[in-house]
Scaffold this active site. Structure first.
Site, mmCIF file in Angstrom:
data_model
loop_
_atom_site.group_PDB
_atom_site.id
_atom_site.type_symbol
_atom_site.label_atom_id
_atom_site.label_comp_id
_atom_site.label_asym_id
_atom_site.label_seq_id
_atom_site.Cartn_x
_atom_site.Cartn_y
_atom_site.Cartn_z
ATOM 1 N N SER A 155 9.974 26.468 23.512
ATOM 2 C CA SER A 155 9.655 27.889 23.692
ATOM 3 C C SER A 155 10.311 28.420 24.972
ATOM 4 O O SER A 155 11.531 28.356 25.101
ATOM 5 C CB SER A 155 8.140 28.081 23.677
ATOM 6 O OG SER A 155 7.803 29.434 23.519
ATOM 7 N N ASP A 251 7.188 32.016 12.292
ATOM 8 C CA ASP A 251 7.204 32.335 13.712
ATOM 9 C C ASP A 251 7.911 33.682 13.881
ATOM 10 O O ASP A 251 9.037 33.854 13.399
ATOM 11 C CB ASP A 251 7.965 31.234 14.470
ATOM 12 C CG ASP A 251 7.992 31.435 15.978
ATOM 13 O OD1 ASP A 251 7.546 32.491 16.465
ATOM 14 O OD2 ASP A 251 8.480 30.526 16.675
ATOM 15 N N HIS A 281 4.896 28.768 15.612
ATOM 16 C CA HIS A 281 5.347 28.640 16.993
ATOM 17 C C HIS A 281 4.454 27.653 17.747
ATOM 18 O O HIS A 281 3.235 27.688 17.630
ATOM 19 C CB HIS A 281 5.306 29.996 17.697
ATOM 20 C CG HIS A 281 6.017 29.993 19.010
ATOM 21 N ND1 HIS A 281 7.379 30.140 19.106
ATOM 22 C CD2 HIS A 281 5.563 29.822 20.272
ATOM 23 C CE1 HIS A 281 7.740 30.074 20.368
ATOM 24 N NE2 HIS A 281 6.649 29.883 21.100
#
Length: 315
Positions: A155, A251, A281
């Site tokens: 991320s 996501d 995610h």
């Protein structure tokens, strides 16, 4: 494809996560931390795990060093945790660092970089870049090979890894053998199209959450044009380290993650982009029990081992 059945069952037994804009940052951090440290770690064996600090641009940076079993010298990977540049620490993604160290047979230096909003862009990047340089300079002391350096992140950490790979190329050192990015977007702000609209309400991450994290992180909108925030906006992508990019199907930022792949490929960079069906995610954090997460870790580790082997041959 619908949400992974195991995740669907898991979410069915949990209250819906509220929009993060309504949660005070200290409360958000503690909530993420408390839920993360309850997750089961992957069933891997390591030679050692140790905490220390290293010099940084604004004081000492806490790091955690994971050493795999076996005979070194090992490759050394600087790893940067996710959390929107606002939450996360050495414990919240400890499971990912463990899986990476064991699976890729690499020493992992996990970095507790400064967080927003207390420390705005580019503070996080500056800490991660300092840690990358430190990992290369101190590889031998750690039992590693200074010629085999990688960067990795999930991320927000994936964005930081991509940016460190760019600066390493521009600086001429350290030579990066591989870059691993689990669902870190290549561009900001997230374009409001495709997956951003399809999964605007999650699960797990909302599009509005992603926007809010960045509001906390940047000083002003001009930061979006900096390659350290938007790796796709670098002037050139030629000569970058081979890249592994993992995207979660369900996501909102999926398309912004995958978009970096063709940019790298067009520049002649070896790149592998893989979308994981039914995943959301942050899914790699569920490495201890989720097959999709285990697959994404195994794929990234296989890619890293391949690049380390190639780098050894050309060293």
């Amino acid at each position: 494809m619908p949400l992974d059945p195991q995740l669907e069952a898991m979410f069915a037994n949990q209250p819906e996560w509220p929009p993060i804009r309504n949660i005070p940052v200290p409360v958000l951090r503690e909530s993420v931390r408390s839920s993360s440290i309850q997750l089961p770690p992957p069933q891997v064996s390591l030679a050692s795990v140790s905490d220390r600090t290293i010099p940084g641009p604004n004081g000492e940076i806490p790091v955690r060093i994971y050493t795999p079993e076996g005979k070194g010298p090992f490759p050394v990977t600087a790893y940067f945790h996710g959390g929107g540049f606002v939450v996360g620490d050495l414990d919240t993604q400890d499971m990912i660092a463990r899986g990476l160290a064991a699976g890729a047979e690499t020493i992992v230096v996990s970095v507790d970089y400064r967080l927003a909003p207390e420390h705005k862009f580019p503070a996080a990047f500056e800490d991660c870049w300092a840690a990358t340089q430190w990992a290369a300079a101190n590889a031998a002391e750690l039992g590693g090979d200074p010629a085999l350096i990688a960067v990795a992140g999930d991320s927000a950490g994936g964005v930081l890894a991509s940016a460190c790979a760019l600066l390493a190329r521009d600086a001429g050192a350290p030579r990066i053998a591989a870059q691993i990015n689990w669902y870190g977007p290549g561009i900001h702000p997230i374009p409001e199209e495709g997956s951003a609209l399809e999964f605007a309400n999650g699960p797990v991450l909302r599009l509005e959450d992603a926007h809010y994290f960045w509001e906390l992180h940047i000083k002003d909108e001009s930061d979006y044009d900096d390659f350290r925030a938007s790796p796709m906006k670098a002037e050139s992508h030629k000569g970058l380290a081979p890249a592994f990019i993992a995207a979660a199907e369900c996501d909102p930022i999926r398309d912004a993650v995958e978009a970096y792949g063709p940019v790298l490929e067009k520049a002649g960079v070896e790149v592998e982009v893989k979308r994981y069906p039914g995943m959301v995610h942050g899914f790699v954090s569920w490495l201890g029990f989720l097959p999709g997460a285990q697959e994404a870790m195994a794929d990234a580790c296989a890619f890293a081992r391949k690049q380390f082997a190639a780098a050894r041959q050309t060293a």
